[in-house]
Design a protein around this motif. Sequence first.
Motif, PDB file in Angstrom:
ATOM      1  N   VAL A  87       0.976  -1.294   0.028  1.00 43.58           N
ATOM      2  CA  VAL A  87       0.099  -0.069   0.086  1.00 43.58           C
ATOM      3  C   VAL A  87       0.858   1.123  -0.046  1.00 43.58           C
ATOM      4  N   GLN A  88       0.477   2.143  -0.835  1.00 47.00           N
ATOM      5  CA  GLN A  88       1.133   3.462  -0.970  1.00 47.00           C
ATOM      6  C   GLN A  88       1.204   4.280   0.466  1.00 47.00           C
ATOM      7  N   PRO A  89       2.228   4.924   0.837  1.00 45.04           N
ATOM      8  CA  PRO A  89       2.292   5.544   2.126  1.00 45.04           C
ATOM      9  C   PRO A  89       1.958   6.911   1.929  1.00 45.04           C
ATOM     10  N   HIS A  90       0.713   7.167   1.490  1.00 46.81           N
ATOM     11  CA  HIS A  90      -0.017   8.437   1.285  1.00 46.81           C
ATOM     12  C   HIS A  90      -1.358   8.528   1.327  1.00 46.81           C
ATOM     13  N   ASP A  91      -1.972   9.770   1.464  1.00 45.86           N
ATOM     14  CA  ASP A  91      -3.442   9.935   1.469  1.00 45.86           C
ATOM     15  C   ASP A  91      -4.271   8.850   2.369  1.00 45.86           C
ATOM     16  N   GLY A  92      -3.541   8.365   3.500  1.00 49.80           N
ATOM     17  CA  GLY A  92      -4.575   7.609   4.439  1.00 49.80           C
ATOM     18  C   GLY A  92      -4.634   6.187   3.782  1.00 49.80           C
ATOM     19  N   TYR A  93      -3.958   5.727   2.630  1.00 47.21           N
ATOM     20  CA  TYR A  93      -4.054   4.376   2.137  1.00 47.21           C
ATOM     21  C   TYR A  93      -3.665   3.454   3.503  1.00 47.21           C
ATOM     22  N   ARG A  94      -2.636   3.605   3.987  1.00 48.41           N
ATOM     23  CA  ARG A  94      -1.950   2.667   4.990  1.00 48.41           C
ATOM     24  C   ARG A  94      -2.984   2.504   6.155  1.00 48.41           C
ATOM     25  N   LEU A  95      -3.494   3.695   6.678  1.00 51.48           N
ATOM     26  CA  LEU A  95      -4.373   3.723   7.750  1.00 51.48           C
ATOM     27  C   LEU A  95      -5.609   2.933   7.474  1.00 51.48           C
ATOM     28  N   GLN A  96      -6.108   3.209   6.229  1.00 53.69           N
ATOM     29  CA  GLN A  96      -7.363   2.382   5.829  1.00 53.69           C
ATOM     30  C   GLN A  96      -7.009   1.028   5.589  1.00 53.69           C
ATOM     31  N   CYS A  97      -5.861   0.600   5.109  1.00 54.33           N
ATOM     32  CA  CYS A  97      -5.512  -0.511   5.157  1.00 54.33           C
ATOM     33  C   CYS A  97      -5.627  -1.381   6.327  1.00 54.33           C
ATOM     34  N   LEU A  98      -4.925  -0.621   7.419  1.00 52.37           N
ATOM     35  CA  LEU A  98      -5.027  -1.221   8.780  1.00 52.37           C
ATOM     36  C   LEU A  98      -6.396  -1.261   9.442  1.00 52.37           C
ATOM     37  N   LEU A  99      -7.082  -0.413   9.164  1.00 46.67           N
ATOM     38  CA  LEU A  99      -8.646  -0.338   9.759  1.00 46.67           C
ATOM     39  C   LEU A  99      -9.432  -1.564   9.015  1.00 46.67           C
ATOM     40  N   THR A 100      -8.894  -1.694   7.698  1.00 47.82           N
ATOM     41  CA  THR A 100      -9.761  -2.937   7.076  1.00 47.82           C
ATOM     42  C   THR A 100      -9.235  -4.426   7.347  1.00 47.82           C
ATOM     43  N   ALA A 101      -8.072  -4.325   7.875  1.00 44.51           N
ATOM     44  CA  ALA A 101      -7.345  -5.701   8.406  1.00 44.51           C
ATOM     45  C   ALA A 101      -7.621  -5.694  10.084  1.00 44.51           C
ATOM     46  N   SER A 102      -8.414  -4.900  10.466  1.00 45.53           N
ATOM     47  CA  SER A 102      -8.525  -4.839  11.847  1.00 45.53           C
ATOM     48  C   SER A 102      -8.750  -5.925  12.834  1.00 45.53           C
ATOM     49  N   LYS A 103      -9.336  -7.076  12.049  1.00 41.19           N
ATOM     50  CA  LYS A 103      -9.448  -8.173  12.767  1.00 41.19           C
ATOM     51  C   LYS A 103      -8.287  -9.161  13.133  1.00 41.19           C
ATOM     52  N   VAL A 104      -7.069  -8.685  12.335  1.00 42.79           N
ATOM     53  CA  VAL A 104      -5.914  -9.311  12.286  1.00 42.79           C
ATOM     54  C   VAL A 104      -4.736  -8.613  12.884  1.00 42.79           C
ATOM     55  N   VAL A 105      -5.074  -7.100  12.890  1.00 43.78           N
ATOM     56  CA  VAL A 105      -3.903  -6.276  13.460  1.00 43.78           C
ATOM     57  C   VAL A 105      -3.702  -6.504  14.838  1.00 43.78           C
ATOM     58  N   SER A 106      -2.595  -6.138  15.292  1.00 46.35           N
ATOM     59  CA  SER A 106      -2.156  -6.330  16.922  1.00 46.35           C
ATOM     60  C   SER A 106      -3.348  -5.683  17.723  1.00 46.35           C
ATOM     61  N   SER A 107      -3.212  -5.945  18.867  1.00 41.41           N
ATOM     62  CA  SER A 107      -4.062  -5.235  19.844  1.00 41.41           C
ATOM     63  C   SER A 107      -3.311  -3.971  20.194  1.00 41.41           C
ATOM     64  N   SER A 108      -1.944  -3.823  20.251  1.00 35.85           N
ATOM     65  CA  SER A 108      -1.261  -2.433  20.444  1.00 35.85           C
ATOM     66  C   SER A 108      -1.496  -1.600  19.393  1.00 35.85           C
ATOM     67  N   CYS A 109      -1.517  -1.990  18.264  1.00 39.09           N
ATOM     68  CA  CYS A 109      -1.863  -1.307  17.102  1.00 39.09           C
ATOM     69  C   CYS A 109      -3.313  -0.709  17.109  1.00 39.09           C
ATOM     70  N   LYS A 110      -4.131  -1.345  17.146  1.00 35.98           N
ATOM     71  CA  LYS A 110      -5.642  -1.239  17.280  1.00 35.98           C
ATOM     72  C   LYS A 110      -5.748   0.035  18.102  1.00 35.98           C
ATOM     73  N   GLN A 111      -5.114  -0.225  19.507  1.00 36.97           N
ATOM     74  CA  GLN A 111      -5.169   0.959  20.647  1.00 36.97           C
ATOM     75  C   GLN A 111      -4.495   1.972  20.001  1.00 36.97           C
ATOM     76  N   ALA A 112      -3.388   1.917  19.363  1.00 38.36           N
ATOM     77  CA  ALA A 112      -2.578   3.307  19.054  1.00 38.36           C
ATOM     78  C   ALA A 112      -3.586   4.149  17.964  1.00 38.36           C
ATOM     79  N   ILE A 113      -4.275   3.462  17.202  1.00 33.57           N
ATOM     80  CA  ILE A 113      -5.070   4.156  16.134  1.00 33.57           C
ATOM     81  C   ILE A 113      -6.283   4.682  16.765  1.00 33.57           C
ATOM     82  N   VAL A 114      -6.979   4.145  17.873  1.00 37.36           N
ATOM     83  CA  VAL A 114      -7.860   4.695  18.809  1.00 37.36           C
ATOM     84  C   VAL A 114      -7.474   5.963  19.575  1.00 37.36           C
ATOM     85  N   ASP A 115      -6.071   5.649  20.161  1.00 32.25           N
ATOM     86  CA  ASP A 115      -5.469   6.699  21.025  1.00 32.25           C
ATOM     87  C   ASP A 115      -5.382   7.955  20.110  1.00 32.25           C
ATOM     88  N   ALA A 116      -4.864   7.761  18.746  1.00 33.06           N
ATOM     89  CA  ALA A 116      -4.416   8.812  17.923  1.00 33.06           C
ATOM     90  C   ALA A 116      -5.662   9.659  17.470  1.00 33.06           C
TER      91      ALA A 116
END
Length: 141
Positions: free
Chosen positions: A109-138
Amino acid sequence: MSLRRALAATCLLTSLVIPLAGSAQPLTFAEAYDRLAKSCGSDIDKLCSKVSLGGGAVKTCLDRNQARLSVGCKAASAEVFQSLAKRANAQAAAVKVCERDLGQYCSGVQPHDGYRLQCLLTASKVVSSSCKQAIVDAGWN
């Protein structure tokens, strides 16, 4: 300078304050703007009307005039700026916290325009709990 512009600039450009300890969720920028407008609007108009926007100038003005601020503005501005710093710190830390997940699930995924964040949100079922929490905290989810 309008109060609305001053408060918007203050909220968006604040990153030089101590994080708020014990707060469950930092304020959103909109919540911070509303709280400052309600509690500090007249103080900002009176004490900071000649301050140029940008670079945290309104925050600096409020800090410089602590002795002259209303009680409500002192309390609200301290809470708002601490909370905004916590949000900014969380946003800066999120990329590092999610680095492994980005490499594993979003490597193409290209590292601009929120594509990477969208990828992490789409993959939220498999993303680590620390990453999920970091996204929420941010404040990104």
